[in-house]
Scaffold this active site. Structure first.
Site, PDB file in Angstrom:
ATOM      1  N   TYR A 163       0.940  -1.342   0.092  1.00  0.00           N
ATOM      2  CA  TYR A 163       0.092  -0.162   0.126  1.00  0.00           C
ATOM      3  C   TYR A 163       0.159   1.437   0.315  1.00  0.00           C
ATOM      4  O   TYR A 163       0.350   2.203  -0.648  1.00  0.00           O
ATOM      5  CB  TYR A 163      -0.778   0.253   1.324  1.00  0.00           C
ATOM      6  CG  TYR A 163      -1.700   1.067   1.474  1.00  0.00           C
ATOM      7  CD1 TYR A 163      -2.945   1.141   0.964  1.00  0.00           C
ATOM      8  CD2 TYR A 163      -1.539   2.460   2.014  1.00  0.00           C
ATOM      9  CE1 TYR A 163      -3.956   2.655   0.996  1.00  0.00           C
ATOM     10  CE2 TYR A 163      -2.795   3.177   2.065  1.00  0.00           C
ATOM     11  CZ  TYR A 163      -3.744   3.092   1.016  1.00  0.00           C
ATOM     12  OH  TYR A 163      -4.639   4.111   1.339  1.00  0.00           O
ATOM     13  N   LYS A 167       1.129   4.078  -3.069  1.00  0.00           N
ATOM     14  CA  LYS A 167       1.005   5.632  -2.632  1.00  0.00           C
ATOM     15  C   LYS A 167       1.927   6.886  -3.262  1.00  0.00           C
ATOM     16  O   LYS A 167       1.488   7.818  -3.523  1.00  0.00           O
ATOM     17  CB  LYS A 167      -0.105   5.835  -1.598  1.00  0.00           C
ATOM     18  CG  LYS A 167      -1.695   4.889  -1.494  1.00  0.00           C
ATOM     19  CD  LYS A 167      -2.271   5.266  -2.276  1.00  0.00           C
ATOM     20  CE  LYS A 167      -3.562   5.149  -2.121  1.00  0.00           C
ATOM     21  NZ  LYS A 167      -4.337   5.684  -3.365  1.00  0.00           N
TER      22      LYS A 167
END
Length: 245
Positions: A163, A167
């Site tokens: 994650y 990002k």
């Protein structure tokens, strides 16, 4: 009437953002991988008095689905004013760097990074037809490498590889795209709605979807003097609301 497309908008922050944009007089496409779910949401919204909202099938990991969505918007609107790349996944946990599988990392990147690029590149033609095109990439404070290097940061211990890296990559795409489009009337920014209580995180976040959506709308519906290539965060307690990269 300005038009907006929000990916992953049939629930949570995306849905609330659609509501708030509709209330401001925009025509809003609620992007949903499952069209039936999107249409059910739209039915409920219309019953609640919302107008100019339509469900559109779009799976950001499927280029054919994205192209079909683009063709629909082009046929109905002729252009697109706002693109909010909201669809995202957390990825399977745990995500320790020493054990996080390549397959799991790739699956997260397919949605959070490659999917955003696919959607953006596909809709760029329609956005260029707008007088004030806006691209908002919905990111996370966890995408800030500067904050991840600060032991005093309150989320310092959250180092979920898939994650976090997806990002951070999304943020890099935002910066480079903003630079490429700098001589056009585009505003391209990364927007972190903050740690919000949604089904995405089992409702653990302290923020509300209303506050998160309001923050996204604030930094998307901007005038010609607004900045581009910035990283705004609802978790930053500063007047500028800018997060370090």
């Amino acid at each position: 009437m300005k038009s907006a497309l929000i990916t992953g908008a049939n629930r949570s922050i995306g849905l609330e953002t659609a509501k708030q944009l509709s209330e401001k007089g925009l025509f809003v496409y609620i992007g949903s991988r499952d069209l039936a779910k999107g249409e059910e949401v739209v039915k409920e919204l219309i019953q609640d008095g919302f107008q100019n909202i339509k469900a559109i099938q779009i799976d950001v990991t499927d280029p054919e689905s994205v192209l079909a969505a683009k063709n629909m918007v082009e046929k109905e609107q002729g252009k697109l004013d706002l693109l909010i790349n909201n669809a995202g996944v957390l990825g399977a946990l745990p995500q320790e760097p020493s054990t996080n599988s390549i397959e799991s990392i790739q699956q997260t990147f397919d949605t959070n990074f490659f999917g955003v690029i696919t959607v953006t590149q596909t809709f760029l033609e329609l956005l260029k037809k707008s007088d004030s095109p806006r691209i908002s990439n919905i990111t996370s404070g966890l995408g800030s490498l500067t904050l991840h290097s600060d032991p005093t940061w309150k989320y310092y211990a959250i180092k979920a590889l898939s994650y976090v890296s997806s990002k951070a990559a999304l943020n890099a795409f935002t910066v480079t795209l903003a630079y490429e489009l700098r001589d056009l009337p585009f505003k391209v920014n990364a927007i972190d709605p903050g740690y919000t209580a949604t089904d995405f995180n089992h409702f653990n976040g302290p923020g509300s979807v209303e506050s998160a959506a309001s923050f996204i709308v604030k930094h998307t519906l901007t005038d010609e003097n607004a900045p581009t290539g910035k990283f705004f965060s609802n978790d930053i307690e500063d007047e500028s609301e800018e997060s370090p990269w």
